[in-house]
Write an enzyme that holds these catalytic residues in place. Sequence first.
Site, mmCIF file in Angstrom:
data_model
loop_
_atom_site.group_PDB
_atom_site.id
_atom_site.type_symbol
_atom_site.label_atom_id
_atom_site.label_comp_id
_atom_site.label_asym_id
_atom_site.label_seq_id
_atom_site.Cartn_x
_atom_site.Cartn_y
_atom_site.Cartn_z
ATOM 1 N N ASP A 200 -17.719 -13.522 -5.310
ATOM 2 C CA ASP A 200 -16.606 -14.371 -5.009
ATOM 3 C C ASP A 200 -16.661 -15.678 -5.877
ATOM 4 O O ASP A 200 -16.458 -16.870 -5.336
ATOM 5 C CB ASP A 200 -16.601 -14.566 -3.371
ATOM 6 C CG ASP A 200 -15.353 -14.969 -2.812
ATOM 7 O OD1 ASP A 200 -14.182 -14.894 -3.507
ATOM 8 O OD2 ASP A 200 -15.428 -15.870 -1.689
ATOM 9 N N GLY B 205 -1.867 11.062 5.257
ATOM 10 C CA GLY B 205 -2.109 9.924 6.137
ATOM 11 C C GLY B 205 -1.703 10.047 7.714
ATOM 12 O O GLY B 205 -2.505 9.685 8.583
ATOM 13 N N VAL C 147 0.666 -1.243 -0.011
ATOM 14 C CA VAL C 147 0.117 -0.055 -0.183
ATOM 15 C C VAL C 147 0.962 1.125 0.226
ATOM 16 O O VAL C 147 1.753 1.502 0.657
ATOM 17 C CB VAL C 147 -0.994 0.000 1.331
ATOM 18 C CG1 VAL C 147 -2.289 -0.879 1.040
ATOM 19 C CG2 VAL C 147 -0.207 -0.426 2.604
#
Length: 532
Positions: free
Chosen positions: A452, A177, A133
């Site tokens: 899924d 962040g 990330v």
Amino acid sequence: MIILICLGIEGTAEKTGVGIVDSDGNILAMAGKQLFPEEGGIHPRIAAEHHAEWIPKLIPQAVEQAGISYDDIDLISFSQGPGLGPALRIVATSARSLALSLNKPIIGVNHCIGHVEVGKLDTGAVNPVSLYVSGGNSQVIAYESGRYRIFGETLDIAIGNCLDHFGRETGLGHPGGPVIEKLAKQGSYIDLPYVVKGMDFSFSGLLSAALREAEKGTPMEDICFSLQETAFSMLVEVTERALSHTQKDEVMLCGGVSANSRLREMLKTMSEEHGAKFYMPEMKLCGDNGVMIAWLGLLMCKEFGPMDLSETGIIQKFRTDEVDIPWIDNTKSYLELSDDLIAKGAESNIVKSSYLGEKAVLKDRIPKHYRISEIDDKIRKARTKEEAKLLSDAKRAGVRTPILYDVNLKDKSILMEEIDGEMVKDIINEDLAFRIGREIAKLHSADIIHGDITTSNIMLQDDKLVFIDFGLGRYSHFEEDKAVDLLVLKKSLQSIDYNLAVKYFDCVLKGYDNEKMVNHISDIESRGRYTH
């Protein structure tokens, strides 16, 4: 054994980095400089100018720090992509110039894989599921069939971009962040959209909702808390699904957003609940840096040799799964289940049961301790209720599903028929793939999104296909959602046998029989969603 030394140059976005590493994995030097924009986001031209100014200063700084001479360098490595075009061109030009002036070999490497490999070097992880990330990337990566595969990714913007954008729009500053993390510690939960689609996640709707709350005057601490908890829960859930699907026993967090202590805590909790080891490299190696480029350059050069100068052009949308990775040990450790537990999935435990003398299974949608109770209770209850309805509606659409015996919304559990058959992942062939495509078309014609569709969630019983686990299912008439549904299956096929996956998925699409959908899938895959 001869020890080689590599100098790596990184500059895919706002950080300029130079690192020096030897082939034993010793970090000899690490130098860097970050661009902090005065306002707005990272402008590609300004980032390029920043690299052009600092690369010539950081190279001698790193060489001095390593205590070596330029003659001691055996290889020049650089970030070939993905990243901002102008920034990448400065890095590539700098690397070529240095290699030519020193008469040294050169190699370009994938930036994302660099994060994973330096993380493994630092932590000792062998074969993890990695959550990567950063400002420009959000991926769940795991090794399978000779390459790093993308098991989950953002469908729009990256998590770092989401947080930074919120910070800029609300006046909190850039990067967003750290400020959001600080304010979140004093906040309480407000309802924000939670968007997980199969193995992928989406942050644009979440960002828009958070910005609307700011416009309404909702306390910033509450928005930051809810934005962070919602986004990170989505990331950890998809990582959990990849861990469950691949059956690996290691989880690693890497990338610049790893700096967030709440994300680390959540991922560690999830890993422990699955009996997996959790790893995270030291923080200086999580952000973009030259060390990861140097180390990956050594690994790549050992396997494939250096590049010709004609091969060193930039690849702005350089996908993680485009690179052969022959050095991975793909040994897996399997979680041992108790006798009464048929399966421990990412979302539920499946327990043996009975109903009026018939064999049955209880799908127990267990609490997730990495999620706050407000989010966890909401999701588990909504998915239990929705799944029960979807099982019935799928039958009406002509698709076989387990018989529903009982639904308990209080316990978030479903009692249903036990399907005594074979998982498609163990018996897949072209005929089955074609038949699967026909069944998915029936679901989609009723606007049912399974959510899924993996080869573990389709079974063959008495030569009939049975679709199970509608836990992420929902209703949608949008072609985009139906295309993403099919792409989940494609990724699942790739995890079985990457070389045969294309053939099998082509058979699925033939069975699905919708040329517009084929084009829509190609469009989604061509977007390059996780580049800077």
